[in-house]
Design an enzyme around this catalytic site. Structure first.
Site, PDB file in Angstrom:
ATOM      1  N   GLN A   9     -10.843  18.689   8.263  1.00 48.19           N
ATOM      2  CA  GLN A   9      -9.587  18.123   8.746  1.00 48.19           C
ATOM      3  C   GLN A   9      -9.757  16.616   8.940  1.00 48.19           C
ATOM      4  OE1 GLN A   9      -6.828  19.771   8.850  1.00 48.19           O
ATOM      5  NE2 GLN A   9      -7.464  21.911   8.928  1.00 48.19           N
ATOM      6  N   CYS A  50      -7.320  -1.133   8.032  1.00 42.30           N
ATOM      7  CA  CYS A  50      -6.480   0.067   7.954  1.00 42.30           C
ATOM      8  C   CYS A  50      -6.242   0.584   9.365  1.00 42.30           C
ATOM      9  CB  CYS A  50      -7.155   1.137   7.107  1.00 42.30           C
ATOM     10  SG  CYS A  50      -6.188   2.660   6.966  1.00 42.30           S
ATOM     11  N   CYS A  52       1.043   5.132   4.753  1.00 38.55           N
ATOM     12  CA  CYS A  52       1.666   4.663   6.011  1.00 38.55           C
ATOM     13  C   CYS A  52       3.062   4.083   5.800  1.00 38.55           C
ATOM     14  CB  CYS A  52       0.771   3.619   6.677  1.00 38.55           C
ATOM     15  SG  CYS A  52      -0.874   4.209   7.076  1.00 38.55           S
ATOM     16  N   CYS A  78      -0.552  22.898   5.713  1.00 36.31           N
ATOM     17  CA  CYS A  78      -0.301  21.483   5.444  1.00 36.31           C
ATOM     18  C   CYS A  78       0.915  21.302   4.554  1.00 36.31           C
ATOM     19  CB  CYS A  78      -1.533  20.834   4.804  1.00 36.31           C
ATOM     20  SG  CYS A  78      -2.033  21.600   3.245  1.00 36.31           S
ATOM     21  N   ASP A 111      -5.626  29.504   7.110  1.00 37.26           N
ATOM     22  CA  ASP A 111      -5.430  28.066   6.883  1.00 37.26           C
ATOM     23  C   ASP A 111      -5.592  27.792   5.393  1.00 37.26           C
ATOM     24  OD1 ASP A 111      -5.179  25.349   7.029  1.00 37.26           O
ATOM     25  OD2 ASP A 111      -7.108  24.991   7.992  1.00 37.26           O
ATOM     26  N   CYS A 115       0.839  -1.196   0.000  1.00 35.31           N
ATOM     27  CA  CYS A 115       0.000   0.000   0.000  1.00 35.31           C
ATOM     28  C   CYS A 115       0.875   1.248   0.000  1.00 35.31           C
ATOM     29  CB  CYS A 115      -0.908  -0.017   1.219  1.00 35.31           C
ATOM     30  SG  CYS A 115      -1.918   1.471   1.407  1.00 35.31           S
TER      31      CYS A 115
END
Length: 414
Positions: free
Chosen positions: A251, A146, A71, A372, A346, A68
């Protein structure tokens, strides 16, 4: 040719980097200090074998680790992993010649993400697979569990695959299900459906609606157009309950949102009027309105409409004025921000050069930058610093667990 290399550091995209006479070689899923072996092709190490593991290497928790594309840092112990995220912020600021206090990165728990973008494909056997893209590939990795997602999203995966089936009507469709866990249930917005051939047929729409109703989905929409709604999806922002628009921004992790909101609210204490720019549906607006009146602006008309709808549910807040406005093409000028002695921003990943340039000419004594993207944050920070502000401190926030993605909150004062 097989080569044995030593990993010197982890780069900004999360790959280990070995320095060689021919330049850097990128090795996925490796850690600093590890000795690794593999085939070097075009600056990347393939078929990586760990010869000597780092003492910071831990067992990954995902069944899909290594295949995947998400992560990709879950093999790294929590302490050095969070230190690395903090260092990514330091490096981004250093490229702009900025030094400041960088606090320890705020961690979020696993199984906390309330938003997922799930790709759907039909296999050769006709079965619908739902999951994420493989590393450096368009290939789909079917996901059955997940570790970062909220358990209710994981439990819904089989039902989501049944819903996705209807959107695979056209062979050129590559649907993505944007699934959000709200206070009233799952909200699903589907994109990537072939439209040139006439879009989704009425029959396919009915199949999708029936599947969504059978799964007790709150709302199902296609590229923002509602197909069915059993219940209005809502989100809590401060004391307000806000109706989330289809496909609206939110978020990804509530704990990360809370950490960023807390720091923004603390920074603007004592303000008489606050501007909340790129406000979305009001994640910061409503908590800020507990401090002072708020002028809120965002390009999303749907987001502003949701914010206004949420005003009626909030109690004990100062007045909120909300405006739908493209702050890239029409940034709020000092005249528009008159009376505002605090500003919270933001913006999207691209940052907010045009709007940032207006702020030194205002009366704002404090600016809170939520970002971000540390690179564009640092670029915009340089504009504020040259305009008379000082970057007091930055707090990294690890919203996207075990990824290379870093969010942050920066506090600027005159």
């Amino acid at each position: 040719m097989t080569e044995t290399l030593t990993i010197a550091r982890v780069g900004g995209q999360g790959d280990g980097i070995a320095d060689t006479p021919d330049g850097p070689v990128f090795a996925p899923l490796t850690l600093p200090g590890e000795v690794v072996r593999g085939e070097v092709r075009d600056g990347r190490l393939e078929a990586v074998e760990i010869v000597t593991a780092s003492p910071d290497r831990i067992a990954p928790v995902s069944l899909h680790y290594g295949d995947c594309g998400g992560c990709s840092l879950q093999h790294w112990a929590n302490g050095p992993y969070l230190d690395w995220k903090r260092d990514q912020v330091r490096l981004a600021l250093a490229r702009e010649g900025i030094e400041t206090e960088i606090e320890a990165a705020v961690a979020v728990p696993s199984a906390s993400r309330r938003r997922l973008a799930l790709h759907a494909r039909r296999g050769e056997d006709g079965r619908v697979a739902l999951g994420f893209k493989a590393r450096k590939s368009w290939r789909l990795v079917e996901v059955t569990a997940c570790p970062v997602a909220h358990p209710r999203l994981v439990e819904a995966l089989p039902a989501l695959a049944r819903i996705a089936e209807a959107f695979l009507e056209h062979p050129k469709s590559a649907p993505t299900l944007h699934v959000t866990l709200t206070l009233t249930g799952l909200d699903i917005d589907v994109t990537g459906v072939e439209r040139r051939s006439g879009g989704l047929s009425g029959d396919a729409q009915m199949r999708a609606i029936r599947a969504a109703a059978g799964a007790d989905v709150a709302r199902l929409s296609l590229a923002g157009d509602t197909l069915m709604m059993e219940r209005q999806p809502t989100i809590a922002f401060g004391t307000a309950t806000v109706p989330l628009p289809p496909g609206g921004f939110l978020q990804a992790v509530p704990e990360a949102e809370a950490a960023m909101v807390q720091r923004a609210v603390e920074a603007v204490q004592g303000a008489k009027k606050i501007a909340d720019l790129f406000c979305g549906a009001g994640a910061f607006t409503f908590p800020l309105a507990a401090v002072a009146p708020v002028l809120a602006a965002d390009a999303s008309a749907a987001g502003i409409a949701a914010l206004k709808a949420g005003m009626g549910s909030a109690r004990g807040l100062k007045p909120i004025t909300a405006e739908a406005r493209d702050l890239f093409r029409r940034p709020l000028a000092p005249y528009d921000l008159r009376g505002c002695d605090a500003v919270v921003m933001d913006p999207p990943r691209a940052g907010a050069v045009e709007q940032t340039r207006q702020l030194p000419g205002t009366k704002a004594a404090v600016v809170v930058g939520v970002s971000c993207n540390p690179v564009t944050f640092a670029r915009d920070a340089r504009i504020l610093i040259e305009g008379g502000f000082r970057l007091e401190r930055v707090t990294p926030v690890d919203q996207f667990l075990w990824s290379a993605h870093v969010e942050l909150v920066g506090i600027f004062r005159r």
